[in-house]
Design an enzyme around this catalytic site. Structure first.
Site, PDB file in Angstrom:
ATOM      1  N   CYS A 125       0.857  -1.180   0.000  1.00  0.00           N
ATOM      2  CA  CYS A 125       0.000   0.000   0.000  1.00  0.00           C
ATOM      3  C   CYS A 125       0.901   1.241   0.000  1.00  0.00           C
ATOM      4  O   CYS A 125       1.771   1.360   0.850  1.00  0.00           O
ATOM      5  CB  CYS A 125      -0.891  -0.006   1.246  1.00  0.00           C
ATOM      6  SG  CYS A 125      -1.809   1.509   1.443  1.00  0.00           S
ATOM      7  N   GLY A 212      -6.945   1.023 -11.794  1.00  0.00           N
ATOM      8  CA  GLY A 212      -7.829   1.114 -12.949  1.00  0.00           C
ATOM      9  C   GLY A 212      -7.115   0.918 -14.274  1.00  0.00           C
ATOM     10  O   GLY A 212      -5.916   0.614 -14.311  1.00  0.00           O
TER      11      GLY A 212
HETATM   12  C1  LIG Z   1     -10.252   2.067  -2.825  1.00  0.00           C
HETATM   13  C2  LIG Z   1      -9.117   1.084  -2.867  1.00  0.00           C
HETATM   14  C3  LIG Z   1      -8.705   0.464  -1.690  1.00  0.00           C
HETATM   15  C4  LIG Z   1      -7.672  -0.467  -1.707  1.00  0.00           C
HETATM   16  N1  LIG Z   1      -7.278  -1.054  -0.539  1.00  0.00           N
HETATM   17  C5  LIG Z   1      -6.303  -1.997  -0.550  1.00  0.00           C
HETATM   18  C6  LIG Z   1      -5.932  -2.688   0.640  1.00  0.00           C
HETATM   19  O1  LIG Z   1      -6.504  -2.477   1.718  1.00  0.00           O
HETATM   20  N2  LIG Z   1      -4.936  -3.607   0.567  1.00  0.00           N
HETATM   21  C7  LIG Z   1      -4.289  -3.898  -0.603  1.00  0.00           C
HETATM   22  O2  LIG Z   1      -3.408  -4.748  -0.609  1.00  0.00           O
HETATM   23  N3  LIG Z   1      -4.638  -3.271  -1.756  1.00  0.00           N
HETATM   24  C8  LIG Z   1      -5.615  -2.335  -1.749  1.00  0.00           C
HETATM   25  N4  LIG Z   1      -5.968  -1.714  -2.934  1.00  0.00           N
HETATM   26  C9  LIG Z   1      -5.271  -2.060  -4.167  1.00  0.00           C
HETATM   27  C10 LIG Z   1      -6.069  -3.072  -4.988  1.00  0.00           C
HETATM   28  O3  LIG Z   1      -6.237  -4.290  -4.286  1.00  0.00           O
HETATM   29  C11 LIG Z   1      -5.391  -3.366  -6.328  1.00  0.00           C
HETATM   30  O4  LIG Z   1      -4.097  -3.882  -6.109  1.00  0.00           O
HETATM   31  C12 LIG Z   1      -5.245  -2.127  -7.199  1.00  0.00           C
HETATM   32  O5  LIG Z   1      -6.367  -1.297  -7.044  1.00  0.00           O
HETATM   33  C13 LIG Z   1      -5.069  -2.451  -8.673  1.00  0.00           C
HETATM   34  O6  LIG Z   1      -6.168  -3.180  -9.185  1.00  0.00           O
HETATM   35  P1  LIG Z   1      -7.429  -2.510  -9.963  1.00  0.00           P
HETATM   36  O7  LIG Z   1      -6.857  -1.644 -11.044  1.00  0.00           O
HETATM   37  O8  LIG Z   1      -8.233  -3.661 -10.451  1.00  0.00           O
HETATM   38  O9  LIG Z   1      -8.139  -1.699  -8.944  1.00  0.00           O
HETATM   39  C14 LIG Z   1      -7.013  -0.772  -2.930  1.00  0.00           C
HETATM   40  C15 LIG Z   1      -7.441  -0.150  -4.110  1.00  0.00           C
HETATM   41  C16 LIG Z   1      -8.478   0.760  -4.097  1.00  0.00           C
HETATM   42  C17 LIG Z   1      -8.901   1.407  -5.386  1.00  0.00           C
END
Ligand SMILES: Cc1cc2nc3c(=O)[nH]c(=O)nc-3n(C[C@H](O)[C@H](O)[C@H](O)COP(=O)(O)O)c2cc1C
Ligand SMILES: Cc1cc2nc3c(=O)[nH]c(=O)nc-3n(C[C@H](O)[C@H](O)[C@H](O)COP(=O)(O)OP(=O)(O)OC[C@H]3O[C@@H](n4cnc5c(N)ncnc54)[C@H](O)[C@@H]3O)c2cc1C
Ligand code: FES
Lengths: 299, 256
Positions: A125, A212
């Protein structure tokens, strides 16, 4: 959908399309809803040793092609999270507990305090001081923390990596040395947006992580490189919002995929991706195993 | 979307702790929809529309107090309109509001009158000096006011005022106010739950259905996008009236 079932990172899943960490994962109810909507497994919001309220708002900003977030790891602490994991399990798929801590001891404490089907270590994170990528950008930390958790649990342990480093493969190797059952790539890319009217950073935390469609090519590259080098499986996440994106991630070498930001369009995304993948495999006459990493085998 | 820069055109003091802020630009909300209001340097919080270009805010804590420090010419960042809003149904409707919950109902009632519906309002406040939007509701049709201390109208909670009306006779009932008041009204309208639409309050952070902060047990309804207006029969199957989650996800039990 037998064609989609199989082993992913030490779990046996009905399909390889999972709910990503931190997306609709704060409560057992919303996790169970994702499971019922067709996710192959669900990953919880990252939980730590003590309750955190997260950063002040705005915690999200929609930007071109993606979403910036700086939630700040809000969570009620592992001490009261078991009931949510148990409720999520009613969804009928494995529940992966995403956990964070400030070092090997705290990670081990949180993992030992939870009964889950698998753990995903949030070493990535990008917007929480003392946690996530602040420690996860150092291979030796990744190795030590992975080893500490492995010693304390008897379920698979996945390690979620940050792309905010020059060489993500060295982090993957460190996780593998520590005994990881899989690596998950990628977490968000460190990013920022500024309000032109006032000159102020928009996020309450000033900077956050980009997710995204905009980050998909970055994720594809990371998964491609990791899966070419590591022996442990790679789970791909970043910008997946259609079955084509999931197929692309699997072609890059992913054994499973996770969907995050695309949930903004609703829970129907799981059904869309799994149905699309299934048709695609049938049309191509391929198994998931044959699809996986095929991009690296093309002449 | 990124927050839109909105300039405060005017501020009206509705009562000692409630103010209305009118903005430029104006929006085209469905009544019941909300804005995420970014009080720069403090926080971003949800506020329902009380006008097409305005919100009516009760000062409670950090963000609302910081907003009260702003005046005409100052600006905030706005995201919205967000959420589903109320659905106007039938010919005769009843609005039941408590405190600052009257705000979105005033906009709804005016929209209903434009559409030719018959509007009756029941509004509950703590005391006479807390009353807001009296003339807006009076213009729409019949208005019953209740106050906890009896300083105006019927003495007692809004739900007591229901006894003056025949709730079963309305095509639809619209509710917004403190949670104990809403659950009380829903219980007193037993049998009509499917005709009650309530605008509810949960901890909204992202406002776009991804973070999970606002989800209702046990179905995981995302209040920020599938609400904030939810039908009472669905609410009765939920945590509503028993507990809600705070900013960390910890449960906060209702105080009664
Ligand atoms: C609102 C939000 C909260 C997230 N919280 C976490 C989290 O608590 N722990 C984590 O490992 N990744 C967290 N992520 C990252 C996502 O799990 C993921 O790795 C990242 O968003 C990329 O994937 P995507 O493009 O499909 O969203 C978060 C992402 C978003 C957008
Ligand atoms: C859909 C919706 C519409 C709303 N419309 C109005 C309105 O028209 N007028 C009005 O005065 N208030 C409205 N509220 C409530 C308003 O959002 C809170 O009063 C405000 O956020 C308080 O912030 P604060 O920093 O001043 O207070 P704090 O001291 O931070 O909190 C005071 C109280 O507000 C709640 N709160 C704080 N932040 C949030 C948040 N992000 N989401 C939900 N609740 C929060 C807290 O749980 C606490 O009970 C609405 C809430 C929702 C969910
Ligand atoms: S506030 Fe984030 S999902 Fe509703």
């Amino acid at each position: 959908m037998a064609i989609l079932s199989g082993a992913v990172g030490g779990l046996v899943l009905r399909n390889p399309v999972m709910l990503a960490a931190g997306i609709l994962g704060t409560t057992g109810s919303s996790l169970r809803r994702a499971a019922r909507a067709g996710a192959g497994c669900v990953v919880t919001k990252s939980v730590g040793a003590t309750p955190r309220e997260g950063h002040p708002g705005p915690v999200v900003v929609q930007v071109e092609g993606g979403l910036l977030n700086a939630m700040g790891l809000p969570n009620p602490s592992y001490k009261i999270f078991q009931e949510d994991i148990d409720l999520a399990r009613q969804g009928g798929v494995p529940v992966v507990a995403s956990i964070f801590g400030d070092g090997p001891e705290e990670f081990a404490e949180v993992a030992s305090g939870l009964d889950a089907d698998c753990f995903e270590l949030n070493l990535s994170c990008p917007h929480a001081e003392r946690y996530g990528s602040e420690i996860g950008c150092e291979p030796s930390n990744v190795e030590d923390i992975t080893r500490a958790v492995k010693k304390n649990v008897d379920v698979p342990v996945w390690v979620k990596l940050t792309p905010n480093v020059a060489d993500i493969v060295s982090l993957g190797k460190a996780a593998q040395r520590g005994g990881a059952d899989a690596v998950v790539a990628i977490n968000t890319l460190k990013a920022m947006a500024i309000d032109v009217e006032t000159g102020r950073p928009i996020l309450g935390n000033r900077f956050g992580g980009l997710s995204g469609p905009a980050i998909k090519p970055v994720a594809i590259r990371c998964v491609f490189d990791l899966s070419a080098t590591l022996e442990v499986p790679v789970i791909g996440v970043g910008g997946i919002s259609s079955w084509e994106d999931a197929a692309e991630m699997i072609l890059a070498g992913a054994q499973g995929v996770q969907v995050g930001t695309a949930l903004a369009g609703g829970y129907g995304i799981f059904g869309e991706i799994t149905a699309g993948l299934e048709h695609y495999l049938v049309r191509k006459g391929l198994t998931l195993m044959e699809l996986r990493g095929a991009a690296g085998r093309t002449p | 979307m990124r927050p839109v820069n909105a300039v405060i055109r005017e501020v009206a003091e509705e009562n000692p702790t409630v103010r209305t802020f009118r903005f430029d630009p104006s929006f085209d909300p469905v009544p019941g929809q909300y804005l995420m209001v970014w009080v720069r340097g403090t926080d971003e919080v949800p506020m329902g529309f009380s006008y097409r270009d305005g919100i009516t805010v009760q000062s409670l804590g950090e963000a609302t107090e910081a907003l009260f420090g702003l005046g005409p010419g100052d600006s905030v960042g706005l995201r919205g309109p967000l959420g589903n809003g109320f659905d106007l149904v039938g010919d005769r409707i009843l609005l039941v509001g408590g405190g600052v919950g009257a705000a979105p109902l005033a906009l709804l009632g005016e929209r209903a009158r434009e559409d030719g519906l018959e509007v009756t309002s029941l509004m509950g406040f703590r005391c006479r000096s807390d009353l807001i939007f009296r003339s807006r509701f009076e213009k729409m049709g019949d208005l019953v006011i209740t106050t906890d201390d009896g300083s105006e109208g019927v003495c007692g909670r809004a739900s007591v005022g229901l006894e003056r009306l025949d709730p079963g006779s309305y095509d639809q009932i619209y509710l917004c106010g403190p949670e104990p008041m809403m659950i009380d009204v829903i219980r007193r309208c037993h049998g009509s739950e499917s005709k009650i639409q309530a605008s509810i309050n949960r901890y909204i952070k992202c406002g776009m259905g991804v973070c999970g902060s606002c989800c209702l047990d046990p179905e995981g309804i995302r209040v920020c996008v599938e609400g904030p207006v939810i039908r009472a029969d669905r609410l009765l199957e939920s945590e509503f009236g028993r507990y809600k989650r705070g900013p960390s996800g910890l449960k906060e039990y209702c105080g009664r």
